[in-house]
Scaffold this motif. Structure first.
Motif, PDB file in Angstrom:
ATOM      1  N   PHE B  33       5.061 -18.658  30.419  1.00 46.62           N
ATOM      2  CA  PHE B  33       4.415 -18.796  29.165  1.00 46.62           C
ATOM      3  C   PHE B  33       5.105 -19.559  28.645  1.00 46.62           C
ATOM      4  CE2 PHE B  33       0.431 -16.979  29.784  1.00 46.62           C
ATOM      5  CZ  PHE B  33       1.001 -15.886  30.589  1.00 46.62           C
ATOM      6  N   TYR B  35       5.791 -20.701  23.805  1.00 48.57           N
ATOM      7  CA  TYR B  35       5.011 -20.459  22.539  1.00 48.57           C
ATOM      8  C   TYR B  35       5.988 -20.921  21.611  1.00 48.57           C
ATOM      9  CZ  TYR B  35       2.157 -16.791  24.977  1.00 48.57           C
ATOM     10  OH  TYR B  35       1.677 -16.019  25.239  1.00 48.57           O
ATOM     11  N   GLN B  37       6.569 -20.313  17.438  1.00 50.64           N
ATOM     12  CA  GLN B  37       6.314 -19.590  16.073  1.00 50.64           C
ATOM     13  C   GLN B  37       6.950 -19.782  15.180  1.00 50.64           C
ATOM     14  OE1 GLN B  37       8.539 -15.883  16.926  1.00 50.64           O
ATOM     15  NE2 GLN B  37       7.076 -14.212  16.110  1.00 50.64           N
ATOM     16  N   GLY B  40       3.138 -17.302   9.404  1.00 53.24           N
ATOM     17  CA  GLY B  40       2.500 -18.092   8.803  1.00 53.24           C
ATOM     18  C   GLY B  40       1.292 -18.040   9.832  1.00 53.24           C
ATOM     19  N   LEU B  41       2.067 -18.583  10.703  1.00 55.27           N
ATOM     20  CA  LEU B  41       1.148 -18.912  12.384  1.00 55.27           C
ATOM     21  C   LEU B  41       1.037 -18.106  13.352  1.00 55.27           C
ATOM     22  CD1 LEU B  41       2.033 -22.978  12.104  1.00 55.27           C
ATOM     23  CD2 LEU B  41      -0.819 -21.827  10.929  1.00 55.27           C
ATOM     24  N   GLY B  42       2.405 -17.059  13.416  1.00 55.10           N
ATOM     25  CA  GLY B  42       2.273 -16.622  14.786  1.00 55.10           C
ATOM     26  C   GLY B  42       2.633 -17.133  16.056  1.00 55.10           C
ATOM     27  N   LEU B  43       2.633 -16.782  17.251  1.00 48.60           N
ATOM     28  CA  LEU B  43       2.825 -17.851  18.098  1.00 48.60           C
ATOM     29  C   LEU B  43       1.400 -18.386  18.612  1.00 48.60           C
ATOM     30  CD1 LEU B  43       3.954 -14.479  18.374  1.00 48.60           C
ATOM     31  CD2 LEU B  43       4.172 -14.423  20.960  1.00 48.60           C
ATOM     32  N   LEU B  45       0.082 -20.558  21.997  1.00 43.61           N
ATOM     33  CA  LEU B  45       0.467 -21.189  23.255  1.00 43.61           C
ATOM     34  C   LEU B  45       0.488 -22.329  23.465  1.00 43.61           C
ATOM     35  CD1 LEU B  45       1.308 -19.584  25.872  1.00 43.61           C
ATOM     36  CD2 LEU B  45      -1.077 -19.640  26.173  1.00 43.61           C
ATOM     37  N   LEU B  90       9.297 -19.171  21.590  1.00 45.31           N
ATOM     38  CA  LEU B  90       9.679 -17.726  22.854  1.00 45.31           C
ATOM     39  C   LEU B  90       9.347 -17.899  24.627  1.00 45.31           C
ATOM     40  CD1 LEU B  90       8.602 -16.059  19.999  1.00 45.31           C
ATOM     41  CD2 LEU B  90      11.053 -15.542  21.602  1.00 45.31           C
ATOM     42  N   PHE B 106       9.351 -10.803  27.275  1.00 50.02           N
ATOM     43  CA  PHE B 106       9.940 -12.544  26.370  1.00 50.02           C
ATOM     44  C   PHE B 106      11.732 -12.543  26.097  1.00 50.02           C
ATOM     45  CE2 PHE B 106       6.169 -13.977  23.652  1.00 50.02           C
ATOM     46  CZ  PHE B 106       5.095 -12.964  23.745  1.00 50.02           C
ATOM     47  N   PRO B 108      14.740 -14.443  24.542  1.00 50.27           N
ATOM     48  CA  PRO B 108      15.679 -13.948  23.027  1.00 50.27           C
ATOM     49  C   PRO B 108      14.859 -15.478  21.895  1.00 50.27           C
ATOM     50  CG  PRO B 108      17.020 -14.919  24.286  1.00 50.27           C
ATOM     51  CD  PRO B 108      16.043 -14.844  25.840  1.00 50.27           C
TER      52      PRO B 108
END
Lengths: 110, 115
Positions: B33, B35, B37, B40-43, B45, B90, B106, B108
């Motif tokens: 995967f 992502y 980051q 305020g929006l998080g992860l 995809l 990520l 995950f 780093p």
């Protein structure tokens, strides 16, 4: 669409206190939930998981509670330590990928 | 221990450049995967892959493409970098298990700045 959110963006506690981090999810069909910890400058690390057929699961100093009735998930950290300072994410299985919440920043002061 | 590595921790690129972010996992995981980051929006995809040469769009695929020529390697490509692609990227991997996708491991992260 489905979303996973956390109630508070930040949480500050004193060393030795118990911490409770909350998360609400919206997809009642989700059957698997994970808590991740992300320290500054690092990728998220798995803490603990729980399946929907369970209400509670315990690890080392951590406990996850799942309330399917109100679609609520919580992470409890016992005897919080400075090393617990990090961002904590909950995540749910949404179809074929995880859906992450935005995160709660836990700050632990000595 | 499962290890997911990313080619760079920090990267600075100019607007319009083609950017390659590489991810390698050493546990023979089927699923990988990408992502991004943001505060305020998080992860969120971008893309994921369940097998070699297979890819699926995530929630925000626009401006990105991916390549999975080998099982252990999953590349994210920014065809023409823009400043709104400045972010932390990520990579994650997970084995396939009966019943679905489980715990993700995950890397780093790569902090990309586009100027």
């Amino acid at each position: 669409g489905e979303s996973v959110g956390l109630h508070l963006p930040t949480l500050s506690v004193q060393e030795g206190d118990n911490s409770i981090i909350n998360c609400a999810y919206s997809n009642s069909a989700s059957d698997y939930f994970i808590w991740y910890k992300q320290e500054s400058g690092k990728g998220p690390q798995f803490i603990i998981d729980i399946r929907s057929n369970m209400d509670k699961r315990q690890g080392q100093r951590v406990t996850v509670l799942l309330n399917k009735t109100v679609k609520h998930l919580s992470l409890q950290i016992a005897a919080t330590q400075p090393g617990d300072s990090a961002v904590y994410f909950c995540a749910e299985i949404g179809g074929t990928a995880l859906i992450f919440g935005k995160g709660t920043t836990l700050s632990v002061s000595s | 221990d499962v290890k997911v590595t990313q080619s760079s921790r920090y990267l600075v690129k100019r607007t319009g450049e083609k950017v390659f972010l590489e991810c390698v996992q050493d546990m023979d995981h089927e699923n990988m995967f990408w992502y991004r980051q943001d505060p305020g929006l998080g992860l969120r995809l971008i893309y994921f892959s369940y097998d070699v040469k297979m890819k699926e769009k995530g929630d925000i695929p626009e401006g990105y493409s991916v390549s999975r020529e080998k099982k252990e390697r999953f590349s994210l490509i920014l065809e023409s970098a823009s400043t709104n692609q400045t972010s932390m990227y990520l990579c994650a991997s997970t084995p396939s298990r009966a019943g679905g996708v489980y715990e993700q491991y995950f890397g780093p992260g790569t902090r990309l700045t586009v100027t």
